[in-house]
Design a protein around this motif. Sequence first.
Motif, PDB file in Angstrom:
ATOM      1  N   PHE A  30     -67.820  61.479 -20.339  1.00 34.50           N
ATOM      2  CA  PHE A  30     -66.723  60.749 -21.197  1.00 34.50           C
ATOM      3  C   PHE A  30     -66.307  59.780 -19.869  1.00 34.50           C
ATOM      4  N   PRO A  31     -67.016  58.485 -18.853  1.00 32.90           N
ATOM      5  CA  PRO A  31     -65.897  58.918 -17.611  1.00 32.90           C
ATOM      6  C   PRO A  31     -65.303  57.342 -18.100  1.00 32.90           C
ATOM      7  N   ILE A  32     -63.995  57.311 -18.207  1.00 34.01           N
ATOM      8  CA  ILE A  32     -63.388  56.355 -17.770  1.00 34.01           C
ATOM      9  C   ILE A  32     -63.396  54.806 -16.367  1.00 34.01           C
ATOM     10  N   TYR A  33     -64.194  53.630 -16.834  1.00 44.38           N
ATOM     11  CA  TYR A  33     -64.014  52.860 -15.712  1.00 44.38           C
ATOM     12  C   TYR A  33     -63.284  51.953 -15.335  1.00 44.38           C
ATOM     13  N   CYS A  34     -62.909  50.858 -14.669  1.00 39.75           N
ATOM     14  CA  CYS A  34     -61.611  49.937 -14.910  1.00 39.75           C
ATOM     15  C   CYS A  34     -62.611  49.149 -15.111  1.00 39.75           C
ATOM     16  N   LEU A  35     -62.004  48.380 -16.124  1.00 39.94           N
ATOM     17  CA  LEU A  35     -62.617  47.382 -16.724  1.00 39.94           C
ATOM     18  C   LEU A  35     -62.628  45.869 -15.892  1.00 39.94           C
ATOM     19  N   LYS A  36     -62.306  45.991 -14.721  1.00 36.16           N
ATOM     20  CA  LYS A  36     -62.682  44.433 -14.116  1.00 36.16           C
ATOM     21  C   LYS A  36     -63.371  45.150 -13.259  1.00 36.16           C
ATOM     22  N   CYS A  37     -63.344  46.051 -12.284  1.00 34.79           N
ATOM     23  CA  CYS A  37     -63.623  46.599 -10.603  1.00 34.79           C
ATOM     24  C   CYS A  37     -64.964  47.549 -10.602  1.00 34.79           C
ATOM     25  N   ARG A  38     -64.983  48.109 -12.180  1.00 39.48           N
ATOM     26  CA  ARG A  38     -65.566  49.565 -12.568  1.00 39.48           C
ATOM     27  C   ARG A  38     -65.876  50.926 -11.410  1.00 39.48           C
ATOM     28  N   ARG A  39     -64.421  50.893 -11.268  1.00 42.76           N
ATOM     29  CA  ARG A  39     -63.542  52.098  -9.911  1.00 42.76           C
ATOM     30  C   ARG A  39     -63.065  53.226 -11.477  1.00 42.76           C
ATOM     31  N   GLU A  40     -63.956  54.435 -11.324  1.00 41.00           N
ATOM     32  CA  GLU A  40     -63.332  55.751 -12.399  1.00 41.00           C
ATOM     33  C   GLU A  40     -61.732  55.934 -12.100  1.00 41.00           C
ATOM     34  N   GLY A  41     -61.848  56.097 -13.460  1.00 41.74           N
ATOM     35  CA  GLY A  41     -60.519  57.185 -13.800  1.00 41.74           C
ATOM     36  C   GLY A  41     -59.240  56.621 -14.439  1.00 41.74           C
ATOM     37  N   LYS A  42     -59.539  54.656 -14.289  1.00 37.59           N
ATOM     38  CA  LYS A  42     -58.970  54.473 -15.470  1.00 37.59           C
ATOM     39  C   LYS A  42     -59.255  53.438 -15.914  1.00 37.59           C
ATOM     40  N   PHE A  43     -58.786  52.676 -17.178  1.00 37.45           N
ATOM     41  CA  PHE A  43     -58.971  51.788 -17.260  1.00 37.45           C
ATOM     42  C   PHE A  43     -59.084  50.677 -17.578  1.00 37.45           C
ATOM     43  N   LEU A  44     -58.128  50.358 -16.301  1.00 37.18           N
ATOM     44  CA  LEU A  44     -57.698  49.170 -15.427  1.00 37.18           C
ATOM     45  C   LEU A  44     -56.763  49.654 -14.094  1.00 37.18           C
ATOM     46  N   CYS A  45     -57.657  49.643 -13.296  1.00 38.31           N
ATOM     47  CA  CYS A  45     -57.138  50.720 -11.724  1.00 38.31           C
ATOM     48  C   CYS A  45     -55.606  49.540 -11.452  1.00 38.31           C
ATOM     49  N   ALA A  46     -55.514  50.421 -10.123  1.00 37.59           N
ATOM     50  CA  ALA A  46     -53.776  49.262 -10.249  1.00 37.59           C
ATOM     51  C   ALA A  46     -54.242  48.152  -9.185  1.00 37.59           C
ATOM     52  N   GLU A  47     -54.770  48.372  -8.685  1.00 36.99           N
ATOM     53  CA  GLU A  47     -55.154  47.153  -8.084  1.00 36.99           C
ATOM     54  C   GLU A  47     -55.027  45.872  -9.191  1.00 36.99           C
ATOM     55  N   CYS A  48     -55.997  45.704  -9.755  1.00 34.59           N
ATOM     56  CA  CYS A  48     -56.938  44.979 -10.643  1.00 34.59           C
ATOM     57  C   CYS A  48     -55.662  44.641 -11.955  1.00 34.59           C
ATOM     58  N   ALA A  49     -54.500  45.908 -11.961  1.00 33.07           N
ATOM     59  CA  ALA A  49     -53.819  45.481 -12.831  1.00 33.07           C
ATOM     60  C   ALA A  49     -52.326  44.211 -12.394  1.00 33.07           C
ATOM     61  N   ASP A  50     -52.800  44.655 -11.210  1.00 39.14           N
ATOM     62  CA  ASP A  50     -51.560  43.520 -10.224  1.00 39.14           C
ATOM     63  C   ASP A  50     -51.869  42.539 -10.168  1.00 39.14           C
ATOM     64  N   ASP A  51     -53.241  42.433 -10.328  1.00 41.90           N
ATOM     65  CA  ASP A  51     -53.716  40.935 -10.816  1.00 41.90           C
ATOM     66  C   ASP A  51     -53.942  39.667 -11.935  1.00 41.90           C
ATOM     67  N   LEU A  52     -53.544  40.828 -12.921  1.00 40.89           N
ATOM     68  CA  LEU A  52     -53.544  40.773 -14.318  1.00 40.89           C
ATOM     69  C   LEU A  52     -52.714  38.798 -14.618  1.00 40.89           C
ATOM     70  N   PRO A  53     -53.680  38.190 -15.007  1.00 40.39           N
ATOM     71  CA  PRO A  53     -52.534  36.863 -14.768  1.00 40.39           C
ATOM     72  C   PRO A  53     -51.631  36.719 -16.229  1.00 40.39           C
ATOM     73  N   SER A  54     -50.228  36.438 -15.916  1.00 40.61           N
ATOM     74  CA  SER A  54     -48.869  36.381 -16.762  1.00 40.61           C
ATOM     75  C   SER A  54     -49.335  35.516 -17.115  1.00 40.61           C
ATOM     76  N   ALA A  55     -48.304  34.728 -18.592  1.00 45.99           N
ATOM     77  CA  ALA A  55     -49.343  34.234 -20.039  1.00 45.99           C
ATOM     78  C   ALA A  55     -48.372  32.332 -19.478  1.00 45.99           C
ATOM     79  N   ASP A  56     -49.060  31.667 -20.159  1.00 47.90           N
ATOM     80  CA  ASP A  56     -48.344  30.941 -19.746  1.00 47.90           C
ATOM     81  C   ASP A  56     -47.418  30.486 -21.388  1.00 47.90           C
ATOM     82  N   THR A  57     -45.651  30.566 -21.459  1.00 46.00           N
ATOM     83  CA  THR A  57     -45.439  30.549 -22.667  1.00 46.00           C
ATOM     84  C   THR A  57     -44.993  29.426 -23.264  1.00 46.00           C
ATOM     85  N   TYR A  58     -44.922  27.940 -22.550  1.00 49.26           N
ATOM     86  CA  TYR A  58     -44.553  27.036 -22.864  1.00 49.26           C
ATOM     87  C   TYR A  58     -44.516  26.877 -24.406  1.00 49.26           C
TER      88      TYR A  58
END
Length: 236
Positions: A30-58
């Motif tokens: 049951f391999p886990i792949y990064c949702l964005k770049c498909r790298r194996e190991g986590k649902f979201l790799c560290a690099e893609c996690a850093d790229d997640l855009p912040s919410a606009d909360t105005y």
Amino acid sequence: MNNQEKSRRIIHSIFKTGVKIGKALLQFFFPIYCLKCRREGKFLCAECADDLPSADTYSLPDWILASFDYKNETVSQLVWRLKYAKQTAVATEMVQIWHSRIIIWQKLAEIDRRQKILAIPTPLHWSKKMRRGFNQAEILAQNLIKLEPDRWEEQKNLLKKIKNTKAQVKTKDRTERLENLADAFVLKKNAGQMVRGRTILLIDDVVTTGATLTELRRLLLGAGAKKVLAITFAHG
Ligand SMILES: [Zn+2]
């Protein structure tokens, strides 16, 4: 090293190897792949996690701290996996990513540190919880508390949802949203004793208009809570 110590070490290393093999097998079948770049190991790799855009909360009141933009595909996929695909393991990762977006925790650090903060996940109606099998807000709250157990105390039974409302997203306008929420939640009997004078943090996966959280906050402040803030993983 005596014989007993030797056998203890051997058993320990066999056990550790067993765990490693178990993990490797799980990852193999049951391999886990990064949702964005498909790298194996986590649902979201560290690099893609850093790229997640912040919410606009105005558009949200300042006591609601939402972290990520739900319109982003990766953000909505994480929430979807938590909520509908029953991959509750994704919650651990979501909370780690969430916690690393430090700005929110700096804001929370301004809160009175003498008492533990009451962490209250947004309740689901029992029928919805039964159908889904869990409340995703509770799972996020539990994982957050694990990160700072001295700071937070979970109180998942203080508020109860007694009306099975339609999703706020599906309501037409503000009037309908408010009608939809009227008498939807109640505070449990004796909740006053628990919340009086306390700082409370409401926790949810996604905030849309903030109407539900506003209603919960109104109830809690009415019962004597000192301060009520809310955090959500995403806004959209
Ligand atoms: Zn990635």
